[in-house]
Design a protein around this motif. Structure first.
Motif, PDB file in Angstrom:
ATOM      1  N   ARG B  11       6.494  -4.654  -3.252  1.00 46.72           N
ATOM      2  CA  ARG B  11       7.520  -4.110  -4.141  1.00 46.72           C
ATOM      3  C   ARG B  11       6.796  -3.673  -5.407  1.00 46.72           C
ATOM      4  O   ARG B  11       6.275  -4.492  -6.159  1.00 46.72           O
ATOM      5  CB  ARG B  11       8.603  -5.148  -4.434  1.00 46.72           C
ATOM      6  N   ILE B  12       6.766  -2.355  -5.593  1.00 44.50           N
ATOM      7  CA  ILE B  12       6.023  -1.750  -6.695  1.00 44.50           C
ATOM      8  C   ILE B  12       6.987  -1.358  -7.794  1.00 44.50           C
ATOM      9  O   ILE B  12       8.055  -0.813  -7.521  1.00 44.50           O
ATOM     10  CB  ILE B  12       5.265  -0.499  -6.168  1.00 44.50           C
ATOM     11  N   GLU B  13       6.615  -1.644  -9.028  1.00 40.30           N
ATOM     12  CA  GLU B  13       7.441  -1.252 -10.181  1.00 40.30           C
ATOM     13  C   GLU B  13       6.526  -0.601 -11.207  1.00 40.30           C
ATOM     14  O   GLU B  13       5.500  -1.171 -11.582  1.00 40.30           O
ATOM     15  CB  GLU B  13       8.101  -2.505 -10.752  1.00 40.30           C
ATOM     16  N   THR B  14       6.877   0.591 -11.658  1.00 39.28           N
ATOM     17  CA  THR B  14       6.000   1.329 -12.568  1.00 39.28           C
ATOM     18  C   THR B  14       6.799   2.357 -13.360  1.00 39.28           C
ATOM     19  O   THR B  14       7.780   2.898 -12.849  1.00 39.28           O
ATOM     20  CB  THR B  14       4.872   2.040 -11.775  1.00 39.28           C
ATOM     21  N   ALA B  15       6.358   2.619 -14.580  1.00 39.88           N
ATOM     22  CA  ALA B  15       6.969   3.703 -15.349  1.00 39.88           C
ATOM     23  C   ALA B  15       6.603   5.049 -14.734  1.00 39.88           C
ATOM     24  O   ALA B  15       7.261   6.049 -14.996  1.00 39.88           O
ATOM     25  CB  ALA B  15       6.514   3.636 -16.804  1.00 39.88           C
ATOM     26  N   GLY B  16       5.571   5.079 -13.938  1.00 43.95           N
ATOM     27  CA  GLY B  16       5.161   6.301 -13.255  1.00 43.95           C
ATOM     28  C   GLY B  16       5.859   6.451 -11.909  1.00 43.95           C
ATOM     29  O   GLY B  16       6.978   5.978 -11.709  1.00 43.95           O
ATOM     30  N   ASP B  17       5.137   7.063 -10.988  1.00 45.07           N
ATOM     31  CA  ASP B  17       5.690   7.370  -9.671  1.00 45.07           C
ATOM     32  C   ASP B  17       5.227   6.306  -8.669  1.00 45.07           C
ATOM     33  O   ASP B  17       4.034   6.158  -8.424  1.00 45.07           O
ATOM     34  CB  ASP B  17       5.174   8.767  -9.259  1.00 45.07           C
ATOM     35  N   PRO B  18       6.165   5.578  -8.083  1.00 49.66           N
ATOM     36  CA  PRO B  18       5.768   4.506  -7.151  1.00 49.66           C
ATOM     37  C   PRO B  18       4.946   5.018  -5.973  1.00 49.66           C
ATOM     38  O   PRO B  18       4.059   4.311  -5.486  1.00 49.66           O
ATOM     39  CB  PRO B  18       7.095   3.929  -6.672  1.00 49.66           C
ATOM     40  N   GLU B  19       5.237   6.229  -5.542  1.00 47.18           N
ATOM     41  CA  GLU B  19       4.487   6.761  -4.409  1.00 47.18           C
ATOM     42  C   GLU B  19       3.017   6.979  -4.794  1.00 47.18           C
ATOM     43  O   GLU B  19       2.105   6.637  -4.047  1.00 47.18           O
ATOM     44  CB  GLU B  19       5.119   8.078  -3.957  1.00 47.18           C
ATOM     45  N   ALA B  20       2.810   7.514  -5.989  1.00 54.34           N
ATOM     46  CA  ALA B  20       1.438   7.704  -6.469  1.00 54.34           C
ATOM     47  C   ALA B  20       0.752   6.348  -6.659  1.00 54.34           C
ATOM     48  O   ALA B  20      -0.447   6.187  -6.370  1.00 54.34           O
ATOM     49  CB  ALA B  20       1.454   8.482  -7.784  1.00 54.34           C
ATOM     50  N   MET B  21       1.511   5.377  -7.133  1.00 54.26           N
ATOM     51  CA  MET B  21       0.936   4.032  -7.312  1.00 54.26           C
ATOM     52  C   MET B  21       0.550   3.428  -5.971  1.00 54.26           C
ATOM     53  O   MET B  21      -0.508   2.797  -5.850  1.00 54.26           O
ATOM     54  CB  MET B  21       1.956   3.143  -8.043  1.00 54.26           C
ATOM     55  N   ALA B  22       1.372   3.637  -4.956  1.00 57.07           N
ATOM     56  CA  ALA B  22       1.034   3.124  -3.618  1.00 57.07           C
ATOM     57  C   ALA B  22      -0.261   3.760  -3.131  1.00 57.07           C
ATOM     58  O   ALA B  22      -1.138   3.076  -2.584  1.00 57.07           O
ATOM     59  CB  ALA B  22       2.174   3.409  -2.646  1.00 57.07           C
ATOM     60  N   ALA B  23      -0.407   5.053  -3.367  1.00 52.15           N
ATOM     61  CA  ALA B  23      -1.630   5.744  -2.939  1.00 52.15           C
ATOM     62  C   ALA B  23      -2.841   5.203  -3.694  1.00 52.15           C
ATOM     63  O   ALA B  23      -3.921   5.023  -3.124  1.00 52.15           O
ATOM     64  CB  ALA B  23      -1.481   7.248  -3.176  1.00 52.15           C
ATOM     65  N   LYS B  24      -2.649   4.918  -4.986  1.00 54.77           N
ATOM     66  CA  LYS B  24      -3.738   4.362  -5.792  1.00 54.77           C
ATOM     67  C   LYS B  24      -4.144   2.973  -5.276  1.00 54.77           C
ATOM     68  O   LYS B  24      -5.337   2.660  -5.169  1.00 54.77           O
ATOM     69  CB  LYS B  24      -3.300   4.269  -7.256  1.00 54.77           C
ATOM     70  N   ILE B  25      -3.158   2.162  -4.948  1.00 53.86           N
ATOM     71  CA  ILE B  25      -3.464   0.822  -4.421  1.00 53.86           C
ATOM     72  C   ILE B  25      -4.252   0.946  -3.120  1.00 53.86           C
ATOM     73  O   ILE B  25      -5.280   0.294  -2.928  1.00 53.86           O
ATOM     74  CB  ILE B  25      -2.161   0.013  -4.204  1.00 53.86           C
ATOM     75  N   ALA B  26      -3.787   1.811  -2.243  1.00 55.49           N
ATOM     76  CA  ALA B  26      -4.479   1.988  -0.964  1.00 55.49           C
ATOM     77  C   ALA B  26      -5.923   2.432  -1.192  1.00 55.49           C
ATOM     78  O   ALA B  26      -6.849   1.953  -0.527  1.00 55.49           O
ATOM     79  CB  ALA B  26      -3.735   2.996  -0.095  1.00 55.49           C
ATOM     80  N   SER B  27      -6.120   3.288  -2.154  1.00 57.82           N
ATOM     81  CA  SER B  27      -7.480   3.763  -2.434  1.00 57.82           C
ATOM     82  C   SER B  27      -8.332   2.665  -3.079  1.00 57.82           C
ATOM     83  O   SER B  27      -9.450   2.392  -2.655  1.00 57.82           O
ATOM     84  CB  SER B  27      -7.404   4.993  -3.337  1.00 57.82           C
ATOM     85  N   ASP B  28      -7.783   2.028  -4.117  1.00 57.41           N
ATOM     86  CA  ASP B  28      -8.528   0.965  -4.817  1.00 57.41           C
ATOM     87  C   ASP B  28      -8.961  -0.140  -3.869  1.00 57.41           C
ATOM     88  O   ASP B  28     -10.042  -0.714  -4.030  1.00 57.41           O
ATOM     89  CB  ASP B  28      -7.650   0.300  -5.895  1.00 57.41           C
ATOM     90  N   GLN B  29      -8.095  -0.482  -2.921  1.00 54.26           N
ATOM     91  CA  GLN B  29      -8.406  -1.618  -2.055  1.00 54.26           C
ATOM     92  C   GLN B  29      -9.302  -1.222  -0.890  1.00 54.26           C
ATOM     93  O   GLN B  29      -9.593  -2.030  -0.036  1.00 54.26           O
ATOM     94  CB  GLN B  29      -7.124  -2.279  -1.564  1.00 54.26           C
ATOM     95  N   SER B  30      -9.701   0.045  -0.867  1.00 52.15           N
ATOM     96  CA  SER B  30     -10.675   0.374   0.178  1.00 52.15           C
ATOM     97  C   SER B  30     -11.959   0.905  -0.453  1.00 52.15           C
ATOM     98  O   SER B  30     -12.886   0.144  -0.679  1.00 52.15           O
ATOM     99  CB  SER B  30     -10.090   1.326   1.218  1.00 52.15           C
ATOM    100  N   THR B  31     -11.990   2.127  -0.867  1.00 51.88           N
ATOM    101  CA  THR B  31     -13.288   2.657  -1.290  1.00 51.88           C
ATOM    102  C   THR B  31     -13.331   3.148  -2.729  1.00 51.88           C
ATOM    103  O   THR B  31     -14.383   3.546  -3.220  1.00 51.88           O
ATOM    104  CB  THR B  31     -13.699   3.835  -0.385  1.00 51.88           C
ATOM    105  N   GLY B  32     -12.210   3.137  -3.418  1.00 54.14           N
ATOM    106  CA  GLY B  32     -12.128   3.803  -4.712  1.00 54.14           C
ATOM    107  C   GLY B  32     -12.911   3.142  -5.833  1.00 54.14           C
ATOM    108  O   GLY B  32     -13.182   1.949  -5.830  1.00 54.14           O
ATOM    109  N   THR B  33     -13.327   3.928  -6.808  1.00 57.82           N
ATOM    110  CA  THR B  33     -13.816   3.436  -8.079  1.00 57.82           C
ATOM    111  C   THR B  33     -13.323   4.415  -9.136  1.00 57.82           C
ATOM    112  O   THR B  33     -12.520   5.283  -8.820  1.00 57.82           O
ATOM    113  CB  THR B  33     -15.348   3.264  -8.090  1.00 57.82           C
ATOM    114  N   PHE B  34     -13.787   4.273 -10.370  1.00 53.70           N
ATOM    115  CA  PHE B  34     -13.177   5.092 -11.418  1.00 53.70           C
ATOM    116  C   PHE B  34     -13.805   6.481 -11.569  1.00 53.70           C
ATOM    117  O   PHE B  34     -13.357   7.294 -12.346  1.00 53.70           O
ATOM    118  CB  PHE B  34     -13.173   4.349 -12.765  1.00 53.70           C
ATOM    119  N   THR B  35     -14.832   6.755 -10.802  1.00 55.31           N
ATOM    120  CA  THR B  35     -15.442   8.076 -10.890  1.00 55.31           C
ATOM    121  C   THR B  35     -15.894   8.504  -9.492  1.00 55.31           C
ATOM    122  O   THR B  35     -16.020   7.665  -8.591  1.00 55.31           O
ATOM    123  CB  THR B  35     -16.628   8.054 -11.894  1.00 55.31           C
TER     124      THR B  35
END
Lengths: 415, 415
Positions: B11-35
């Motif tokens: 259950r995601i809660e954000t002032a932004g877009d939950p769909e974008a946040m879900a995509a960010k979580i999926a990326s962060d928890q696999s291969t993502g970094t800040f650059t």
């Protein structure tokens, strides 16, 4: 002589009276139940009764930390210090957590509860604490002074062992003191720990032979099964490794205790999962309390984010965490090496130095800031060292960058 | 055949877009970094990339779960299902918790995050699960059908071992099936576990010899040190004991895993500390997700509060927890015995029965309701059994009490 006690400070939030709530917590966590009982004599109470030592009122809140469907605010707050007799708790961390923390979180009538600090009596100094800590980390890395410059394998997941070893070679040649597996990497099918050790350790050894510098590599050995984790530990040690990444919340107190008693490795702790305990300011636990437990259990190096981290944590929280790690519980030897990390590329070095008491007893860990440096990883490491030299000399980064092209390139890309 | 995955609902809660946040979580928890990084190829991503499977919008909130100093609401919400390749996680609980839970809690830009459910692929059925569960508990207690009626030592802390043994005798004679140490009692100086076993087990044996009924006594064996906990376990087993109370959060995944592999005792879990993970509805973790992990680790009996519990938990939450425990993960054998407790005295029997699917596969644990019964503990146990008989027969308690004086006295005192 007064009885030894464990003193816990709670931030209490309630539509009722915080003082009454503190009294209820003290009673619930010792002998209370919901009805009077024949056996609850004065003698029984005296043996293990918790006592409210102090209640310091705080301004009330209009919005409760936990939603209150009955809207009974304002929500009164206080910091309450409750002492528990050592006789009732002993020195076991499971007893401490159950009696002074776990049960308190369940109390009815709270709209917020946060453990602010746990003060432990001298009997608790019997816990093992860090085996290596700051001095041992320096010794193993061969870095007698200055910050320890570190990096992490990127991409964090998905590389095959040979690919990872290639990244390790690049980072060794770039001049780092320390490299770690991403905390999310333990022993997945595509990169089993055994294969990763076999691929990486020869690179570490070869680099040591050629350069005289033995880079510390922390392998992800975490497992929820302590037997598996010990096998992982033993493989790393047998291959000449010196460190391991441990996800402390994922293995739990039991996993950490078991490992520490048998460990020959420097234990680099990732507090992954801790955020949910602390990011709501009215709930959970301050890092100050949390880190004491894990230090006593044996954390040698503690990841604590950094200035302008990529996660939610505000800078002030990181600064407090740093000072918490640097504050002895019982002696200097129980201090872990603070690991400053997350989005770090050198640009935060001056501010970090100024706000953490101008110490160089830290590991400074850059991922993307080193791997993604426009002139390559060696320049990323050089830029990071240049930034720390500027911090040490009291020069601002822009000025220092005029004569240091690697730092200049970092400032341009990441600044 | 599609790749096996672990599916986690957040259950995601954000002032932004939950769909974008879900995509960010999926990326962060696999291969993502800040650059951007040179090594993050398509091949690397495919090996372990998490994928957003579904985003189900929920109504926004005006007040964020975590305070937002910038007041950027409304706070948008959605339930997002993210799948993680089994290849990247494996079957280790530490990897699962680190990758799918711990890291997510740290994401920037969230004002709320709650793990709603974790769906595990068949490979996870290899975890040991309960050794005794519902059937084993019945067998060890000699209760082939009906609810298992249980009590707890009161006062919860402060009794000397001989005093505790006296309470045990009283409760045995009162006719309970099960007795437990309070979860806060492990091995304090005034009541070392060894002394408590020595005082209590002869009472259990004597009662068994005289009555033919062997009451199950669960001793508090928890320790943050698995070696100590195993010694505690072995002492109980050697003395003929059949059960232990384990404070699962205080010992952690590692402690539980270690114990289960070596255990001969029925493991009665107290989830002490769990409340802070779940009592804010926008934060932490649903019991549904939480209990799966601990069942796979080997919990035999699971304390889940009850109707009108003395703690914060609302009745609906208890009812959901009960159904969660009764729902197989992989098979019926991985279901623990639900332990209905906290403020229970029989008065909640009818409602419990009706709201939990009219099952009698439960332990019903009364503390004050038995010890504090005006006609004594035997009457407290009798009243509790009478209440369950009423529930089973579909009679309301007031009617049943007309012909059952013990129940009538309970209704008068506690009703």
């Amino acid at each position: 002589m007064p009885q030894e006690t464990v003193r816990v400070t709670y931030r209490i939030e309630t539509a009722g009276d915080p003082e009454a709530m503190a009294a209820k917590i003290a009673s619930d966590q010792s002998t209370g139940t919901f009805t009077d009982l024949p056996g609850e004599t004065e003698e029984v109470r005296a043996r293990c009764a918790a006592r409210v030592e102090e209640v310091r009122p705080l301004p009330p809140l209009d919005v409760p930390s936990i939603p209150d469907p009955e809207d009974t605010g304002p929500y009164n707050r206080a910091d309450a210090v409750i002492s528990y007799p050592l006789e009732a708790i002993g020195t076991d961390i499971a007893a401490l957590m159950t009696i002074t923390v776990g049960g308190v979180y369940a109390a009815r009538g709270l709209t917020g509860i946060r453990v602010m600090d746990i003060e432990l009596p001298p009997a608790w100094a019997a816990h093992p604490g860090p085996q290596f800590g700051i001095e041992g980390s320096r010794r193993l890395m061969g870095v007698p002074d200055g910050p320890m410059i570190a990096s992490i394998i990127k991409p964090s997941l998905g590389l095959l062992p040979e690919e990872t070893a290639g990244v390790v070679r690049t980072l060794c040649e770039a001049g780092v003191d320390f490299i770690k597996d991403d905390e999310k990497l333990m022993s997945p099918a595509y990169s089993a720990l055994e294969d990763r050790i076999a691929a990486i350790m020869p690179v570490i050894e070869d680099h040591a032979d050629r350069s005289g510098k033995r880079v510390m590599y922390a392998f992800g050995i975490s497992s929820a099964d302590p037997d598996v984790m010990m096998r992982n530990h033993d493989m790393v040690l047998a291959a000449g490794g010196t460190a391991a990444v441990v996800n402390i919340n994922s293995i739990g107190h039991g996993g950490m205790s078991f490992l520490r008693k048998r460990s020959g490795l420097c234990l680099h702790a990732h507090r992954n999962g801790w955020d949910i305990l602390t990011r709501h300011p009215g709930l959970g636990m301050e890092f100050r309390a949390y880190q004491k437990i894990w230090r006593l259990l044996g954390v040698d190096q503690f990841q604590i984010n950094g200035i302008r981290a990529k996660y939610w944590e505000p800078d002030e929280s990181f600064v407090r965490s740093f000072h918490d790690c640097m504050t002895p519980i019982f002696s200097d030897a129980d201090r872990p090496l603070p690991v400053v990390c997350s989005g770090q590329w050198g640009g935060q070095a001056v501010e970090t130095y100024e706000r953490t008491g101008r110490t160089l007893d830290l590991m400074y860990l850059g991922g993307g800031g080193i791997h993604g440096h426009p002139m390559g990883p060696a320049a990323g490491v050089a830029a990071t060292r240049q930034a720390w030299a500027a911090a040490r000399e009291g020069t601002d980064l822009a000025t220092h960058a005029r004569t240091h092209p690697e730092l200049a390139a970092s400032l341009e890309k990441f600044g």
